[in-house]
Design a protein around this motif. Sequence first.
Motif, PDB file in Angstrom:
ATOM      1  N   GLU A   1      19.470 -17.140  18.472  1.00 25.70           N
ATOM      2  CA  GLU A   1      20.446 -17.105  19.559  1.00 25.70           C
ATOM      3  C   GLU A   1      21.613 -18.057  19.343  1.00 25.70           C
ATOM      4  OE1 GLU A   1      20.579 -18.085  24.310  1.00 25.70           O
ATOM      5  OE2 GLU A   1      18.726 -17.237  23.503  1.00 25.70           O
ATOM      6  N   GLU A   2      21.363 -19.184  18.654  1.00 22.93           N
ATOM      7  CA  GLU A   2      22.435 -20.153  18.501  1.00 22.93           C
ATOM      8  C   GLU A   2      23.449 -19.742  17.434  1.00 22.93           C
ATOM      9  OE1 GLU A   2      19.188 -21.318  15.635  1.00 22.93           O
ATOM     10  OE2 GLU A   2      19.341 -20.543  17.679  1.00 22.93           O
ATOM     11  N   ASN A   3      23.154 -18.687  16.658  1.00 18.31           N
ATOM     12  CA  ASN A   3      24.054 -18.236  15.590  1.00 18.31           C
ATOM     13  C   ASN A   3      24.923 -17.090  16.094  1.00 18.31           C
ATOM     14  OD1 ASN A   3      25.329 -17.399  13.303  1.00 18.31           O
ATOM     15  ND2 ASN A   3      23.490 -17.314  12.026  1.00 18.31           N
ATOM     16  N   PRO A   4      26.236 -17.288  16.185  1.00 21.04           N
ATOM     17  CA  PRO A   4      27.104 -16.258  16.766  1.00 21.04           C
ATOM     18  C   PRO A   4      27.531 -15.163  15.790  1.00 21.04           C
ATOM     19  CG  PRO A   4      28.407 -18.178  16.213  1.00 21.04           C
ATOM     20  CD  PRO A   4      26.974 -18.525  15.881  1.00 21.04           C
ATOM     21  N   LYS A   5      27.176 -15.276  14.527  1.00 21.34           N
ATOM     22  CA  LYS A   5      27.720 -14.369  13.512  1.00 21.34           C
ATOM     23  C   LYS A   5      27.445 -12.905  13.826  1.00 21.34           C
ATOM     24  CE  LYS A   5      27.796 -13.510   8.538  1.00 21.34           C
ATOM     25  NZ  LYS A   5      27.264 -13.907   7.201  1.00 21.34           N
ATOM     26  N   SER A   6      26.217 -12.573  14.225  1.00 21.46           N
ATOM     27  CA  SER A   6      25.864 -11.173  14.478  1.00 21.46           C
ATOM     28  C   SER A   6      26.631 -10.628  15.687  1.00 21.46           C
ATOM     29  CB  SER A   6      24.360 -11.029  14.696  1.00 21.46           C
ATOM     30  OG  SER A   6      23.918 -11.890  15.733  1.00 21.46           O
ATOM     31  N   LEU A   7      26.804 -11.458  16.709  1.00 15.77           N
ATOM     32  CA  LEU A   7      27.565 -11.024  17.877  1.00 15.77           C
ATOM     33  C   LEU A   7      29.048 -10.874  17.549  1.00 15.77           C
ATOM     34  CD1 LEU A   7      25.934 -13.039  20.801  1.00 15.77           C
ATOM     35  CD2 LEU A   7      25.746 -10.594  20.342  1.00 15.77           C
ATOM     36  N   GLN A   8      29.556 -11.718  16.674  1.00 16.59           N
ATOM     37  CA  GLN A   8      30.943 -11.579  16.236  1.00 16.59           C
ATOM     38  C   GLN A   8      31.156 -10.237  15.544  1.00 16.59           C
ATOM     39  OE1 GLN A   8      31.300 -15.118  13.857  1.00 16.59           O
ATOM     40  NE2 GLN A   8      32.019 -16.382  15.567  1.00 16.59           N
ATOM     41  N   THR A   9      30.160  -9.817  14.791  1.00 15.28           N
ATOM     42  CA  THR A   9      30.232  -8.509  14.121  1.00 15.28           C
ATOM     43  C   THR A   9      30.265  -7.391  15.156  1.00 15.28           C
ATOM     44  OG1 THR A   9      29.031  -9.344  12.200  1.00 15.28           O
ATOM     45  CG2 THR A   9      29.077  -6.946  12.501  1.00 15.28           C
ATOM     46  N   LEU A  10      29.402  -7.471  16.177  1.00 18.46           N
ATOM     47  CA  LEU A  10      29.370  -6.434  17.224  1.00 18.46           C
ATOM     48  C   LEU A  10      30.670  -6.432  18.029  1.00 18.46           C
ATOM     49  CD1 LEU A  10      25.704  -6.748  18.566  1.00 18.46           C
ATOM     50  CD2 LEU A  10      26.655  -4.939  17.129  1.00 18.46           C
ATOM     51  N   ALA A  11      31.237  -7.618  18.251  1.00 17.18           N
ATOM     52  CA  ALA A  11      32.502  -7.691  18.979  1.00 17.18           C
ATOM     53  C   ALA A  11      33.613  -7.002  18.181  1.00 17.18           C
ATOM     54  CB  ALA A  11      32.868  -9.146  19.252  1.00 17.18           C
ATOM     55  N   THR A  12      33.595  -7.179  16.878  1.00 14.05           N
ATOM     56  CA  THR A  12      34.590  -6.524  16.014  1.00 14.05           C
ATOM     57  C   THR A  12      34.384  -5.011  16.005  1.00 14.05           C
ATOM     58  OG1 THR A  12      34.706  -8.491  14.592  1.00 14.05           O
ATOM     59  CG2 THR A  12      35.514  -6.403  13.673  1.00 14.05           C
ATOM     60  N   ILE A  13      33.140  -4.594  15.931  1.00 14.91           N
ATOM     61  CA  ILE A  13      32.814  -3.156  15.895  1.00 14.91           C
ATOM     62  C   ILE A  13      33.290  -2.457  17.162  1.00 14.91           C
ATOM     63  CG2 ILE A  13      30.867  -1.519  16.034  1.00 14.91           C
ATOM     64  CD1 ILE A  13      29.382  -3.345  14.059  1.00 14.91           C
ATOM     65  N   THR A  14      33.134  -3.121  18.296  1.00 17.97           N
ATOM     66  CA  THR A  14      33.434  -2.472  19.589  1.00 17.97           C
ATOM     67  C   THR A  14      34.858  -2.700  20.072  1.00 17.97           C
ATOM     68  OG1 THR A  14      32.577  -4.428  20.757  1.00 17.97           O
ATOM     69  CG2 THR A  14      31.033  -2.599  20.354  1.00 17.97           C
TER      70      THR A  14
END
Length: 306
Positions: A21-34
């Motif tokens: 949860e403390e690593n934002p990298k995967s969410l940054q990818t989803l934010a870019t995708i969407t």
Amino acid sequence: MPTIELRETILECLAEAQSYEENPKSLQTLATITKVSPQDRNLLAQTNGAIPALIQLSKSSFPNIQILSLSILFNMSLNPNLKPSLADMDIIFYLNSVILSPSSTEISKLAASLLCSLAMLDKNKAKFGVAGTVQALVKAISQPNNPAAHHLLSTLAELMQFHGNCTVAVWSGAVPVLIQAAESTEGDDLAGTSLSILGLLARFEEGLTSLRETDEIVKKMLEILKGKCMLSKEGAAEILLRLFDDSEGCLREALRLPEFSSVLADFSVRGSGKAREKANLLMKKIMEASYKYNSSIGGDSMFLEW
């Protein structure tokens, strides 16, 4: 990116986001995708457990995770077909709590923006009245120097397109809160939006009654007409038109104000086309009222003592 590969990326990102949860990298990818593609937003929404996972992550104790999760949900809400499912009561309750007790300005703005986006679907509007969003917005806007005030007001303006929400807003004390915002010096945008919302409330009896019962309401609107913001002036003029149509007392109040006629005259030549039209209508009502009242007492002064 091919659909199969994108689907796998989404699944991996969701799994990683929940595991680390403390690593934002995967969410940054989803934010870019969407961010751009409606098709990619739909693909994420169709992924089993994606929306509940994002909601849970938006409650994270890590601000960057909270911001990214809300950003992704906002991106998804831009798809009209996803607005109904995202306007889930539990999601709305959560967003209400965020705007009332935000951990940061950015999070409050994101929550308000997400609520506004979901409210743009007419079928969703009534749901927000039932869920307490209108009351939460009024309370949040009433907080002095709220840095998210513009976002909150925009959301409230969208919800006021539905009559039932206008009633809830009046019951929640929206009129004095919005008048205070309109009179504040925090910014022309805030004042203009506040007056626009008051104009929406004034379409219905409960809103008009609350405005009419406000102390020195005509004088307050006159002060706004003397200002520089054209949006605010147009809003004030619209409110005065509705008040004058509804209340002889408001007309009498206007006739007692020595500046009223000269301010209207100035407004009628310096404003936009819409503003000049409203100013001319107001001047006509004032002239007719003055003639009527003068005739009834045999006087010839425009401004009467009552």
